[in-house]
Design a protein around this motif. Structure first.
Motif, PDB file in Angstrom:
ATOM      1  N   THR A   1      -2.543 -10.163  39.069  1.00  0.00           N
ATOM      2  CA  THR A   1      -3.856 -10.162  39.686  1.00  0.00           C
ATOM      3  C   THR A   1      -4.855  -9.407  38.801  1.00  0.00           C
ATOM      4  OG1 THR A   1      -3.480  -8.087  40.868  1.00  0.00           O
ATOM      5  CG2 THR A   1      -2.788 -10.136  41.979  1.00  0.00           C
ATOM      6  N   LEU A   2      -6.128  -9.555  39.118  1.00  0.00           N
ATOM      7  CA  LEU A   2      -7.156  -8.828  38.380  1.00  0.00           C
ATOM      8  C   LEU A   2      -6.966  -7.331  38.532  1.00  0.00           C
ATOM      9  CD1 LEU A   2      -9.752  -8.660  36.726  1.00  0.00           C
ATOM     10  CD2 LEU A   2     -11.050  -8.955  38.866  1.00  0.00           C
ATOM     11  N   GLU A   3      -6.638  -6.886  39.739  1.00  0.00           N
ATOM     12  CA  GLU A   3      -6.435  -5.456  39.966  1.00  0.00           C
ATOM     13  C   GLU A   3      -5.289  -4.927  39.112  1.00  0.00           C
ATOM     14  OE1 GLU A   3      -6.775  -7.755  42.298  1.00  0.00           O
ATOM     15  OE2 GLU A   3      -8.800  -7.190  42.995  1.00  0.00           O
ATOM     16  N   ARG A   4      -4.198  -5.681  39.041  1.00  0.00           N
ATOM     17  CA  ARG A   4      -3.046  -5.262  38.239  1.00  0.00           C
ATOM     18  C   ARG A   4      -3.394  -5.275  36.751  1.00  0.00           C
ATOM     19  NH1 ARG A   4       1.127  -1.973  38.035  1.00  0.00           N
ATOM     20  NH2 ARG A   4       3.017  -2.859  37.112  1.00  0.00           N
ATOM     21  N   TYR A   5      -4.129  -6.287  36.339  1.00  0.00           N
ATOM     22  CA  TYR A   5      -4.557  -6.365  34.934  1.00  0.00           C
ATOM     23  C   TYR A   5      -5.354  -5.123  34.561  1.00  0.00           C
ATOM     24  CZ  TYR A   5      -6.802  -8.124  30.693  1.00  0.00           C
ATOM     25  OH  TYR A   5      -7.252  -8.267  29.401  1.00  0.00           O
ATOM     26  N   ARG A   6      -6.316  -4.761  35.414  1.00  0.00           N
ATOM     27  CA  ARG A   6      -7.162  -3.599  35.114  1.00  0.00           C
ATOM     28  C   ARG A   6      -6.377  -2.291  35.140  1.00  0.00           C
ATOM     29  NH1 ARG A   6     -12.615  -5.628  38.390  1.00  0.00           N
ATOM     30  NH2 ARG A   6     -13.728  -6.355  36.506  1.00  0.00           N
ATOM     31  N   GLU A   7      -5.346  -2.228  35.938  1.00  0.00           N
ATOM     32  CA  GLU A   7      -4.513  -1.024  35.963  1.00  0.00           C
ATOM     33  C   GLU A   7      -3.718  -0.860  34.672  1.00  0.00           C
ATOM     34  OE1 GLU A   7      -1.974  -1.319  39.316  1.00  0.00           O
ATOM     35  OE2 GLU A   7      -3.584  -1.104  40.796  1.00  0.00           O
ATOM     36  N   LEU A   8      -3.253  -1.988  34.115  1.00  0.00           N
ATOM     37  CA  LEU A   8      -2.333  -1.945  32.988  1.00  0.00           C
ATOM     38  C   LEU A   8      -3.006  -2.072  31.632  1.00  0.00           C
ATOM     39  CD1 LEU A   8       0.560  -4.235  34.321  1.00  0.00           C
ATOM     40  CD2 LEU A   8       0.485  -1.733  34.271  1.00  0.00           C
TER      41      LEU A   8
END
Length: 257
Positions: free
Chosen positions: A76-83
């Motif tokens: 997801t976008l949220e996971r992408y931004r976290e990693l």
């Protein structure tokens, strides 16, 4: 009336009011001139992808398309931004739980870029950015672009979007920058700008690496949440973090005095 004297019969209150208005006008003009003088010599270095170019949706789509080819589940976008981080191989390390081999990295990088550039023309300038670029120049500031995007693609990209005339210089990646980050490229970029002092320079970008590159070049930084990183990851860097490019320019003004 002679020598600026008020006409006969003019009240003292009227004279005071006229003098006060004149003084206020002079003060405003002086303040404006001082602000313009202070802005002169101030420089913004813009990041491209995720900052001036709003392409995070295209990036995520290309990322997941490339993941499908190499057997990694979509994120997801949220996971992408976290990693997400630079150097990019470290991003894949966070996804895989191990360091990718050089062969794996070459496949991942090539697959992503194939999918990204097949979709990249759908990406547009971030809302309001064209007006911000024109406004900064009108105020007496200068600006440039330092990006990890391939240099041979970056120049026509900026020209096609009609903003090339706002920049003193546009530098993309000539090879190696994506792997190593932007610090060395930023230092070369800033040091090569005519009449620009690093201490009067602010880098505006969407990644922690932009702030690290700014520090390496002796410049200041403002980070923008509309791109590749979550706000939490940007705030850990220790520089100002904003949600709009308008706010980024406002903070840049404050940082250069």
């Amino acid at each position: 009336m002679e020598n600026g004297a008020p006409p006969a019969g003019t009240s003292a209150a009227a004279v005071i009011a006229t003098a006060t208005a004149a003084a206020a006008t002079e003060t405003t003009a002086t303040t404006t001139e001082a602000t313009e003088a202070a802005r002169a010599g101030a420089h913004i270095v813009w990041d491209w992808n995720g900052t001036l170019l709003h392409d995070i949706d295209v990036v995520l789509e290309a990322t997941n398309a490339s993941f499908q080819e190499i057997g990694i589940p979509p994120i997801t976008l949220e996971r992408y931004r976290e990693l997400f981080c630079v150097p990019i191989p470290r991003f894949y390390q966070r996804l895989l739980g191990r360091v990718p081999t050089p062969a794996e990295w070459e496949v991942m990088d090539g697959t992503f870029h194939r999918h990204y550039f097949a979709r990249s023309e759908r990406a547009a300038l971030t809302d309001g950015s064209a007006e911000l670029l024109a406004g900064w120049v009108a105020e007496g500031g200068t600006q440039s672009v330092c990006s990890l995007a391939p240099h041979d693609r970056l120049l026509p990209w900026i020209s096609r979007l009609g903003i090339g005339s706002h920049f003193l210089c546009v530098d993309g990646d000539h090879g190696g920058g994506t792997r190593l980050g932007k610090a060395a490229a930023m230092t070369r970029h800033v040091s090569g700008l005519p009449g620009v002092a690093p201490a009067r320079t602010v880098v505006i970008g969407d990644a922690a690496d932009d702030a690290l590159a700014a520090a390496h070049a002796g410049a200041k930084a403002v980070l923008y949440t509309g791109g590749s990183h979550s706000r939490a990851s940007l705030e850990r860097v220790g520089v100002p973090v904003v949600d709009t490019l308008g706010d980024a320019v406002r903070v840049a003004r404050e940082l250069v005095g």
